[in-house]
Design a protein around this motif. Structure first.
Motif, PDB file in Angstrom:
ATOM      1  N   SER A 127       6.535  41.499  -6.882  1.00 31.30           N
ATOM      2  CA  SER A 127       5.425  40.648  -7.121  1.00 31.30           C
ATOM      3  C   SER A 127       5.435  39.331  -6.661  1.00 31.30           C
ATOM      4  CB  SER A 127       5.046  40.628  -8.729  1.00 31.30           C
ATOM      5  OG  SER A 127       5.087  42.060  -9.244  1.00 31.30           O
ATOM      6  N   GLN A 128       5.612  39.008  -5.610  1.00 32.94           N
ATOM      7  CA  GLN A 128       5.756  37.831  -4.962  1.00 32.94           C
ATOM      8  C   GLN A 128       5.197  37.854  -3.572  1.00 32.94           C
ATOM      9  OE1 GLN A 128       6.461  35.060  -6.488  1.00 32.94           O
ATOM     10  NE2 GLN A 128       7.559  36.154  -8.376  1.00 32.94           N
ATOM     11  N   GLY A 129       5.072  36.690  -3.044  1.00 32.82           N
ATOM     12  CA  GLY A 129       4.221  36.671  -1.528  1.00 32.82           C
ATOM     13  C   GLY A 129       5.543  36.435  -0.629  1.00 32.82           C
ATOM     14  N   PRO A 130       5.118  36.290   0.650  1.00 33.32           N
ATOM     15  CA  PRO A 130       6.108  36.351   1.766  1.00 33.32           C
ATOM     16  C   PRO A 130       7.110  35.292   1.717  1.00 33.32           C
ATOM     17  CG  PRO A 130       3.886  35.271   2.460  1.00 33.32           C
ATOM     18  CD  PRO A 130       3.816  35.696   1.182  1.00 33.32           C
ATOM     19  N   ILE A 131       6.978  34.194   0.937  1.00 35.28           N
ATOM     20  CA  ILE A 131       8.190  33.037   0.835  1.00 35.28           C
ATOM     21  C   ILE A 131       9.032  33.688  -0.054  1.00 35.28           C
ATOM     22  CG2 ILE A 131       8.712  30.845   0.430  1.00 35.28           C
ATOM     23  CD1 ILE A 131       6.302  29.854   1.763  1.00 35.28           C
ATOM     24  N   ASN A 132       8.672  33.775  -1.413  1.00 31.81           N
ATOM     25  CA  ASN A 132       9.684  34.010  -2.535  1.00 31.81           C
ATOM     26  C   ASN A 132      10.217  35.533  -2.455  1.00 31.81           C
ATOM     27  OD1 ASN A 132       9.242  31.673  -3.875  1.00 31.81           O
ATOM     28  ND2 ASN A 132       7.638  32.400  -5.064  1.00 31.81           N
ATOM     29  N   VAL A 133       9.693  36.376  -1.501  1.00 27.09           N
ATOM     30  CA  VAL A 133      10.096  37.761  -1.331  1.00 27.09           C
ATOM     31  C   VAL A 133      11.652  37.568  -0.735  1.00 27.09           C
ATOM     32  CG1 VAL A 133       9.331  38.339   0.860  1.00 27.09           C
ATOM     33  CG2 VAL A 133       9.488  40.122  -0.782  1.00 27.09           C
ATOM     34  N   GLY A 155       3.973  41.560  10.012  1.00 28.29           N
ATOM     35  CA  GLY A 155       4.527  40.252  10.055  1.00 28.29           C
ATOM     36  C   GLY A 155       3.842  38.974   9.953  1.00 28.29           C
ATOM     37  N   TRP A 156       2.602  39.293   9.146  1.00 29.92           N
ATOM     38  CA  TRP A 156       1.839  38.060   8.753  1.00 29.92           C
ATOM     39  C   TRP A 156       1.908  37.644   7.324  1.00 29.92           C
ATOM     40  CZ3 TRP A 156      -2.358  36.715  12.592  1.00 29.92           C
ATOM     41  CH2 TRP A 156      -2.670  37.270  13.580  1.00 29.92           C
ATOM     42  N   GLY A 157       2.641  38.186   6.634  1.00 27.57           N
ATOM     43  CA  GLY A 157       2.626  38.053   5.140  1.00 27.57           C
ATOM     44  C   GLY A 157       1.466  38.693   4.450  1.00 27.57           C
ATOM     45  N   GLY A 158       0.397  38.915   4.881  1.00 28.18           N
ATOM     46  CA  GLY A 158      -0.676  39.268   4.122  1.00 28.18           C
ATOM     47  C   GLY A 158      -0.449  40.686   3.571  1.00 28.18           C
ATOM     48  N   VAL A 159       0.262  41.529   4.153  1.00 24.74           N
ATOM     49  CA  VAL A 159       0.573  42.903   3.286  1.00 24.74           C
ATOM     50  C   VAL A 159       1.348  42.831   2.369  1.00 24.74           C
ATOM     51  CG1 VAL A 159       1.747  45.104   3.890  1.00 24.74           C
ATOM     52  CG2 VAL A 159       0.560  44.150   5.800  1.00 24.74           C
ATOM     53  N   MET A 160       2.480  41.991   2.420  1.00 23.81           N
ATOM     54  CA  MET A 160       3.227  41.510   1.080  1.00 23.81           C
ATOM     55  C   MET A 160       2.357  41.026   0.087  1.00 23.81           C
ATOM     56  SD  MET A 160       6.746  39.957   2.711  1.00 23.81           S
ATOM     57  CE  MET A 160       7.660  40.683   3.974  1.00 23.81           C
ATOM     58  N   THR A 161       1.688  40.167   0.374  1.00 26.55           N
ATOM     59  CA  THR A 161       0.698  39.582  -0.394  1.00 26.55           C
ATOM     60  C   THR A 161      -0.045  40.552  -1.227  1.00 26.55           C
ATOM     61  OG1 THR A 161       0.909  37.393   0.624  1.00 26.55           O
ATOM     62  CG2 THR A 161      -0.847  37.569  -1.008  1.00 26.55           C
ATOM     63  N   LEU A 162      -0.812  41.244  -0.515  1.00 25.79           N
ATOM     64  CA  LEU A 162      -1.720  42.217  -1.352  1.00 25.79           C
ATOM     65  C   LEU A 162      -0.837  43.131  -2.232  1.00 25.79           C
ATOM     66  CD1 LEU A 162      -4.107  43.001   1.698  1.00 25.79           C
ATOM     67  CD2 LEU A 162      -4.533  41.696  -0.150  1.00 25.79           C
ATOM     68  N   ALA A 163       0.178  43.542  -1.579  1.00 22.88           N
ATOM     69  CA  ALA A 163       0.920  44.639  -2.489  1.00 22.88           C
ATOM     70  C   ALA A 163       1.534  44.015  -3.734  1.00 22.88           C
ATOM     71  CB  ALA A 163       1.942  45.119  -1.691  1.00 22.88           C
ATOM     72  N   LEU A 194       8.416  45.696  -0.474  1.00 27.90           N
ATOM     73  CA  LEU A 194       8.854  44.461  -1.005  1.00 27.90           C
ATOM     74  C   LEU A 194       7.879  43.598  -1.822  1.00 27.90           C
ATOM     75  CD1 LEU A 194      10.686  43.492   2.626  1.00 27.90           C
ATOM     76  CD2 LEU A 194      11.928  43.694   0.526  1.00 27.90           C
ATOM     77  N   GLY A 195       6.835  43.469  -1.376  1.00 27.07           N
ATOM     78  CA  GLY A 195       5.690  42.640  -1.995  1.00 27.07           C
ATOM     79  C   GLY A 195       5.502  43.227  -3.517  1.00 27.07           C
ATOM     80  N   ASN A 218       0.023  44.664  -6.950  1.00 29.35           N
ATOM     81  CA  ASN A 218      -0.238  46.289  -7.582  1.00 29.35           C
ATOM     82  C   ASN A 218       0.490  46.401  -8.781  1.00 29.35           C
ATOM     83  OD1 ASN A 218      -1.526  47.435  -5.616  1.00 29.35           O
ATOM     84  ND2 ASN A 218      -0.027  47.794  -4.294  1.00 29.35           N
ATOM     85  N   ASN A 219       0.513  47.149  -9.689  1.00 29.21           N
ATOM     86  CA  ASN A 219       1.186  47.498 -10.707  1.00 29.21           C
ATOM     87  C   ASN A 219       2.634  48.450 -10.123  1.00 29.21           C
ATOM     88  OD1 ASN A 219      -0.919  47.373 -12.760  1.00 29.21           O
ATOM     89  ND2 ASN A 219      -1.594  49.160 -12.480  1.00 29.21           N
ATOM     90  N   PHE A 220       3.645  47.778 -10.883  1.00 27.57           N
ATOM     91  CA  PHE A 220       4.994  47.910 -10.443  1.00 27.57           C
ATOM     92  C   PHE A 220       5.145  49.561 -10.003  1.00 27.57           C
ATOM     93  CE2 PHE A 220       9.562  49.213 -11.047  1.00 27.57           C
ATOM     94  CZ  PHE A 220      10.173  48.225 -10.318  1.00 27.57           C
ATOM     95  N   ASN A 221       4.469  50.669 -10.744  1.00 26.25           N
ATOM     96  CA  ASN A 221       4.820  52.073 -10.492  1.00 26.25           C
ATOM     97  C   ASN A 221       3.583  52.556  -9.613  1.00 26.25           C
ATOM     98  OD1 ASN A 221       6.021  52.095 -13.793  1.00 26.25           O
ATOM     99  ND2 ASN A 221       7.203  52.519 -12.229  1.00 26.25           N
ATOM    100  N   ASN A 222       2.869  51.726  -8.807  1.00 27.38           N
ATOM    101  CA  ASN A 222       2.084  52.321  -7.999  1.00 27.38           C
ATOM    102  C   ASN A 222       2.816  53.089  -6.592  1.00 27.38           C
ATOM    103  OD1 ASN A 222      -0.590  52.336  -6.379  1.00 27.38           O
ATOM    104  ND2 ASN A 222       0.515  50.946  -5.109  1.00 27.38           N
TER     105      ASN A 222
END
Length: 583
Positions: free
Chosen positions: A90-96, A304-312, A85-86, A315-319
């Motif tokens: 290329s967005q954080g846990p709210i905009n995703v 569930g903390w949102g950090g995984v989405m933020t870190l991802a 998802l992240g 990434n480059n789109f095709n990672n």
């Protein structure tokens, strides 16, 4: 575990630093930066002190069976989902949650959980800093009772005697004899317990007794905040480089402690309590063992903390985030198992020194980190060296997981830390995780989500997606639901040791939990009221992706998300239609 981590470094290092694909938002400088940052975020203090305790409590080696099953069935699927998802938008846990506007409050809840948890997580980092500085003394200050300590503190015997009163080991190398039976005092508190309560914390008698600020902890918190600020001053460009040290150093220390631990007397008893002959397979018949395994897996991965989405999201789109998820999840689990060997080898030696079973020296949570470990480390030759290394390791692990926060520094601070951890670290995260997986698979659409992932990593076989669809649609939600119900049914009011919490503190804990979760229905209701059309049309529009839900860069949007061809909308006329989209 250590060799596996070396393989990860080899896998990462093939990626050289490249220019940012996303010029406006920025990307990780290299694959290595992302992998180490994510490992550092997922691997936290719970891997060091909570997993070994749970393994001992729940049958030793038998605990590994439900632990790895829960990793495969719940932890890994949700981690993969959040990473995808992240990275996709290329967005954080709210905009995703533009994918499902009705559930945007879930993203807000994630941010609030992380914010509140970071308040007390930084306090734990301050404790580690204080103990690290205190370790630059010989002998260690918690090796003996302090001069101003409590009357019920008794120094451990430096002479080990058998039941007949014959000396079998002399730890001071002095000419000492065994005490007579009537000379033996009942030890109600060890020096490390006394140091933790009266010197480090200056702990009050209860949460009602706030007292004054403990200045040595306040200064340690200030220092940790300065460190965090320095690391984050340039965002991922600076933090991505710091993790080269903070994510790898703990493995070096654990490896050193393991090598040292296996050379000590009593190590066999510690290892057998961990995964050896003391393993109790009958424990697998108890529901609490499975609950502990699932909870440990779920929370140690920080899902569930949102950090995984933020870190991802950087990434480059095709990672290939699928491969990354496997690496991070199994490194996390391997770290827990690896740390268990190092910890229990030392605890086995500690049980030998005190002439008591391992089960009587192991403590959970803060007690294990700041009472049992210091006690064990004080028994080692060159004890200040091992103590400095150990608490510096806790510091780096803590900084990796939470680069933010402020703290609570009165003598009642430890009660606040325990209270927040109890109410935010269990069922609140379970509710957020459940809504996350249900929202993506049943409302956004599992089939659409699969197509989104294939836009990034290429087409996969039907059998490949059959497993992940089964997890996202059935297995993972059912497991989370069972854990959630079980946690609520077995909830007991928190306490710190033998000190119970007052009624107002427990009520405050529930209020904090409600404050975090209330934004989910509040934001959904607000969006429903503001949306145009009839009530049913409003509901359908909030279950569809918004127009700005798409890959961040236009070149990655393809035909599915081009301006001329907006993404097909989910048929929300029936939940049955939505749930059948995975077939």
């Amino acid at each position: 575990g250590f060799s596996f981590f070396c393989l990860i470094l080899f896998y990462c290092c093939h990626s050289l630093t490249e220019d940012d694909e996303n010029k406006e938002r920025g990307n990780w400088s290299s694959k290595t930066d992302y992998i180490l940052s994510t490992i550092g975020y997922a691997v936290g203090l719970g891997n060091i002190w909570r997993f070994p305790y749970l393994a001992y409590k729940n049958g030793g080696g038998a605990f590994l069976i439900p632990y790895f099953l829960m990793l495969l069935l719940a932890g890994l699927p949700l981690f993969f989902m959040e990473s995808a998802l992240g990275q996709f938008c290329s967005q954080g846990p709210i905009n995703v949650w533009r994918a499902v506007p009705l559930l945007q409050g879930v993203g807000v809840a994630m941010v609030l959980i992380t914010l509140i948890v970071s308040f007390y997580y930084n306090v734990i980092i301050a404790y580690s800093l204080y103990y690290m500085f205190a370790s630059f003394q010989y002998p260690l200050p918690w090796a003996r009772c302090s001069d101003s300590g409590a009357d019920n503190c008794t120094d451990p015997y430096t002479v080990l005697c058998n039941v007949s009163g014959v000396v079998i080991s002399n730890w001071t190398q002095q000419n000492m004899s065994c005490p007579l039976p009537d000379q033996i005092q009942v030890q109600s508190q060890t020096p490390s317990e006394e140091y933790w309560d009266t010197v480090a914390l200056r702990r009050s008698s209860g949460m009602d007794q706030t007292g004054t600020v403990v200045w040595h902890l306040a200064l340690c918190l200030l220092l940790s905040s300065i460190i965090v600020g320095a690391v984050l001053i340039r965002g991922i460009k600076s933090s991505g480089k710091v993790v080269y040290f903070t994510a790898t150093f703990p493995y070096v220390v654990i490896f050193i402690l393991l090598i040292r631990g296996v050379t000590l007397e009593g190590v066999r008893d510690g290892i057998e309590y961990y995964i050896g002959t003391q393993s109790n397979l009958t424990k697998l018949l108890e529901a609490e063992v499975w609950k502990d395994a699932a909870t440990q897996t779920f929370f140690s991965l920080s899902v569930g903390w949102g950090g995984v989405m933020t870190l991802a999201s950087y990434n480059n789109f095709n990672n290939n985030m699928f491969k990354d998820s496997f690496i991070v999840c199994f490194t996390n689990a391997g770290t827990s198992v690896f740390a268990g060997f190092a910890i229990f080898s030392i605890l086995g030696h500690m049980s030998f020194v005190y002439n008591k079973p391992v089960g009587e020296v192991v403590k959970e949570g803060f007690g294990l980190a700041f009472i049992a470990y210091p006690d064990a480390l004080s028994q080692l030759p060159i004890s200040p060296l091992w103590s400095v290394l150990f608490f510096f390791m806790l510091l780096t692990v803590g900084l990796d997981s939470q680069f933010a926060g402020i703290g609570i520094l009165s003598v009642a601070g430890i009660y606040w830390v325990t209270l927040l951890d109890t109410f935010l670290g269990t069922w609140v995260l379970l509710i957020v995780g459940l809504l996350e997986v249900v929202g993506i698979t049943y409302i956004y659409g599992g089939n659409r989500f699969v197509k989104d992932i294939e836009m990034m990593i290429g087409d996969k076989t039907f059998c490949f997606w059959l497993w992940w669809r089964a997890c996202w649609f059935f297995i993972s939600p059912c497991i989370i639901m069972v854990i959630l119900v079980w946690s609520l049914m077995t909830f007991t009011p928190p306490s710190y040791g033998t000190v119970p919490y007052p009624g107002w503190a427990i009520a405050l804990g529930w209020c904090i939990s409600v404050f975090v979760l209330m934004w989910i229905p509040v934001i959904a209701l607000y969006k429903f009221i503001k949306a145009p059309g009839s009530p049913w049309e409003r509901l359908k529009s909030l279950c569809r992706p918004t127009e700005d839900w798409h890959p961040y860069l236009e070149k990655h949007r393809g035909e599915r998300y081009s301006v001329e061809n907006q993404p097909d909308k989910v048929d929300t006329n029936s939940i049955c239609v939505i749930s059948s989209s995975w077939l």
